[in-house]
Scaffold this active site. Structure first.
Site, PDB file in Angstrom:
ATOM      1  N   CYS A  61      -1.855  -4.988  -6.184  1.00 35.42           N
ATOM      2  CA  CYS A  61      -2.780  -4.476  -7.203  1.00 35.42           C
ATOM      3  C   CYS A  61      -3.538  -3.313  -6.555  1.00 35.42           C
ATOM      4  O   CYS A  61      -3.025  -2.663  -5.663  1.00 35.42           O
ATOM      5  CB  CYS A  61      -3.712  -5.569  -7.725  1.00 35.42           C
ATOM      6  N   ARG A  62      -4.752  -3.033  -6.988  1.00 33.86           N
ATOM      7  CA  ARG A  62      -5.486  -1.904  -6.412  1.00 33.86           C
ATOM      8  C   ARG A  62      -5.957  -2.211  -4.997  1.00 33.86           C
ATOM      9  O   ARG A  62      -5.770  -1.417  -4.091  1.00 33.86           O
ATOM     10  CB  ARG A  62      -6.666  -1.506  -7.297  1.00 33.86           C
TER      11      ARG A  62
END
Length: 109
Positions: A61-62
């Site tokens: 993810c980020r």
């Protein structure tokens, strides 16, 4: 979260098969070239879309928070997965290959 299996971005090739669980706007701005996009909220209904892999499947993810939760859940479902430590921020910081859907310079938002 210390019991979550993790992998460092430096241990993955630039063209690694990863599952990106970020939202569509984050994906469009920039992602790993070999990534498969399945937003976090779609994972339970799209288990059949998870790619087959002989090695533990990296989830990204980020920054590692959402993917960590996805990894924990997938492990309970019997999947061999690992959380990418630091997420796309670490991927970008390591100067690994990225692409965007917009044709603009790929970035992490």
């Amino acid at each position: 979260m210390s019991d979550t299996p993790t992998v460092s971005v430096t241990d993955l090739p630039d063209d690694a098969l990863v599952v990106d669980v970020r939202e569509p706007d984050e994906w469009a701005a920039g992602h790993a070239p070999g990534a498969v996009h399945i937003p976090m909220g779609d994972i339970p209904s799209r288990l059949e879309d998870l790619p087959d892999s002989d090695d533990p499947l990296p989830i990204i993810c980020r920054s590692g928070g959402r993917s960590g939760r996805v990894v924990q859940w997938l492990v309970t479902q019997g999947f061999d997965v690992v959380n990418v430590d630091g997420g796309m921020r670490a991927w970008h910081a390591a100067d690994k290959a990225m692409t965007s859907d917009s044709g603009q310079e790929p970035t992490v938002i």
